[in-house]
Design a protein around this motif. Sequence first.
Motif, PDB file in Angstrom:
ATOM      1  N   LYS A 106       8.795  20.649 -15.780  1.00 59.35           N
ATOM      2  CA  LYS A 106       9.406  19.735 -15.825  1.00 59.35           C
ATOM      3  C   LYS A 106       9.124  18.385 -14.501  1.00 59.35           C
ATOM      4  CE  LYS A 106      12.078  24.370 -14.596  1.00 59.35           C
ATOM      5  NZ  LYS A 106      11.406  25.668 -14.241  1.00 59.35           N
ATOM      6  N   ALA A 107       7.862  18.758 -13.500  1.00 57.39           N
ATOM      7  CA  ALA A 107       7.423  18.108 -13.604  1.00 57.39           C
ATOM      8  C   ALA A 107       7.883  16.857 -13.676  1.00 57.39           C
ATOM      9  CB  ALA A 107       5.998  17.966 -12.315  1.00 57.39           C
ATOM     10  N   ILE A 108       7.100  16.340 -15.041  1.00 55.72           N
ATOM     11  CA  ILE A 108       6.159  15.320 -15.625  1.00 55.72           C
ATOM     12  C   ILE A 108       8.150  14.789 -15.922  1.00 55.72           C
ATOM     13  CG2 ILE A 108       7.569  16.624 -18.218  1.00 55.72           C
ATOM     14  CD1 ILE A 108       5.261  14.793 -19.140  1.00 55.72           C
ATOM     15  N   TRP A 109       9.636  15.053 -15.819  1.00 54.96           N
ATOM     16  CA  TRP A 109      10.657  13.960 -15.355  1.00 54.96           C
ATOM     17  C   TRP A 109      10.254  13.175 -14.252  1.00 54.96           C
ATOM     18  CZ3 TRP A 109      12.678  12.552 -19.347  1.00 54.96           C
ATOM     19  CH2 TRP A 109      13.101  13.951 -21.049  1.00 54.96           C
ATOM     20  N   PHE A 110       9.525  13.835 -12.965  1.00 54.24           N
ATOM     21  CA  PHE A 110       9.511  12.822 -12.294  1.00 54.24           C
ATOM     22  C   PHE A 110       9.082  12.063 -12.203  1.00 54.24           C
ATOM     23  CE2 PHE A 110       7.177  11.643  -8.247  1.00 54.24           C
ATOM     24  CZ  PHE A 110       7.678  11.360  -7.618  1.00 54.24           C
ATOM     25  N   VAL A 111       7.489  11.983 -13.657  1.00 52.30           N
ATOM     26  CA  VAL A 111       6.300  10.911 -14.054  1.00 52.30           C
ATOM     27  C   VAL A 111       7.102   9.884 -14.561  1.00 52.30           C
ATOM     28  CG1 VAL A 111       4.404  10.625 -14.849  1.00 52.30           C
ATOM     29  CG2 VAL A 111       4.326  12.753 -13.480  1.00 52.30           C
ATOM     30  N   VAL A 112       8.433  10.517 -15.580  1.00 53.85           N
ATOM     31  CA  VAL A 112       9.014   9.621 -16.689  1.00 53.85           C
ATOM     32  C   VAL A 112       9.677   8.473 -15.680  1.00 53.85           C
ATOM     33  CG1 VAL A 112      10.614   9.333 -18.365  1.00 53.85           C
ATOM     34  CG2 VAL A 112       8.965  11.080 -18.356  1.00 53.85           C
ATOM     35  N   GLY A 113      10.531   9.328 -14.274  1.00 55.27           N
ATOM     36  CA  GLY A 113      11.468   8.197 -13.479  1.00 55.27           C
ATOM     37  C   GLY A 113      10.041   7.153 -12.773  1.00 55.27           C
ATOM     38  N   CYS A 126       7.287   6.276 -13.797  1.00 53.80           N
ATOM     39  CA  CYS A 126       6.980   4.735 -14.530  1.00 53.80           C
ATOM     40  C   CYS A 126       8.034   4.189 -14.462  1.00 53.80           C
ATOM     41  CB  CYS A 126       6.408   5.508 -16.216  1.00 53.80           C
ATOM     42  SG  CYS A 126       5.142   6.264 -15.530  1.00 53.80           S
ATOM     43  N   ALA A 127       9.944   5.113 -14.987  1.00 56.75           N
ATOM     44  CA  ALA A 127      11.092   3.869 -15.514  1.00 56.75           C
ATOM     45  C   ALA A 127      10.573   2.582 -13.421  1.00 56.75           C
ATOM     46  CB  ALA A 127      12.030   4.340 -15.818  1.00 56.75           C
ATOM     47  N   LEU A 128      10.899   3.367 -13.334  1.00 48.44           N
ATOM     48  CA  LEU A 128      11.398   2.219 -11.952  1.00 48.44           C
ATOM     49  C   LEU A 128       9.332   1.475 -11.868  1.00 48.44           C
ATOM     50  CD1 LEU A 128      11.936   4.582  -9.462  1.00 48.44           C
ATOM     51  CD2 LEU A 128      13.271   2.759  -9.648  1.00 48.44           C
ATOM     52  N   GLY A 129       8.508   1.189 -12.433  1.00 46.33           N
ATOM     53  CA  GLY A 129       7.337   0.769 -11.932  1.00 46.33           C
ATOM     54  C   GLY A 129       8.037  -0.588 -12.728  1.00 46.33           C
ATOM     55  N   VAL A 130       8.567   0.075 -14.321  1.00 49.29           N
ATOM     56  CA  VAL A 130       8.676  -0.760 -14.943  1.00 49.29           C
ATOM     57  C   VAL A 130       9.586  -1.791 -14.363  1.00 49.29           C
ATOM     58  CG1 VAL A 130       9.734  -2.141 -16.999  1.00 49.29           C
ATOM     59  CG2 VAL A 130       8.181   0.172 -17.456  1.00 49.29           C
ATOM     60  N   VAL A 131      10.475  -1.550 -13.851  1.00 50.48           N
ATOM     61  CA  VAL A 131      11.633  -2.895 -13.050  1.00 50.48           C
ATOM     62  C   VAL A 131      10.686  -3.845 -12.696  1.00 50.48           C
ATOM     63  CG1 VAL A 131      13.553  -2.608 -12.640  1.00 50.48           C
ATOM     64  CG2 VAL A 131      13.417  -1.044 -13.717  1.00 50.48           C
ATOM     65  N   SER A 146       5.065  -0.193 -18.912  1.00 53.04           N
ATOM     66  CA  SER A 146       5.594   0.098 -19.909  1.00 53.04           C
ATOM     67  C   SER A 146       4.728   1.310 -20.846  1.00 53.04           C
ATOM     68  CB  SER A 146       6.061  -0.896 -20.399  1.00 53.04           C
ATOM     69  OG  SER A 146       6.707  -1.866 -19.761  1.00 53.04           O
ATOM     70  N   LEU A 147       4.332   0.814 -20.986  1.00 56.04           N
ATOM     71  CA  LEU A 147       2.786   2.237 -22.008  1.00 56.04           C
ATOM     72  C   LEU A 147       3.106   3.698 -21.900  1.00 56.04           C
ATOM     73  CD1 LEU A 147       0.025   0.179 -24.192  1.00 56.04           C
ATOM     74  CD2 LEU A 147       2.358   0.788 -25.114  1.00 56.04           C
ATOM     75  N   MET A 148       2.818   3.608 -20.232  1.00 52.58           N
ATOM     76  CA  MET A 148       2.809   4.842 -19.513  1.00 52.58           C
ATOM     77  C   MET A 148       4.268   5.692 -19.600  1.00 52.58           C
ATOM     78  SD  MET A 148      -0.031   3.896 -16.519  1.00 52.58           S
ATOM     79  CE  MET A 148       0.831   5.098 -15.623  1.00 52.58           C
TER      80      MET A 148
END
Length: 127
Positions: free
Chosen positions: A83-90, A92-97, A116-118
């Motif tokens: 469940k927590a991994i979705w916070f990591v994905v989010g 990282c997505a903000l980090g890409v932006v 981006s790779l993360m």
Amino acid sequence: MMIDLLAAYIFIGLVTLAAAFQIALLAGMPWGELTLGGRYRGRLPGRIRVVSLISACLLIVFGFIVATSAGLVFDNMHTAATKAIWFVVGYCALGVVANAATRSKRERIVWLPVVSLMLLASLRVAL
């Protein structure tokens, strides 16, 4: 399954690199133009280094979340990690932006590919 493990190892390697970078900034390395929009040349001011400390801690936690979600560590926490991994994905997505939009060309060149790779690796593990 093998691709998930590869993705987890890629994420762990990149997050270790990013955390080490933040720890180096905290220790006074003169790489300020590679972070925070390139606002600070050379060493980060002392009061700003706390951002590097927080970032390093967060990145280390992210590494454990991805490793746990991939089944590499802490089997008893697997459900929470998936469940927590979705916070990591989010994050990282903000980090890409953020890294795509930064005014610092050097920061963009160094960190946009890494983040981006993360993002891709954490998303693969999450799915």
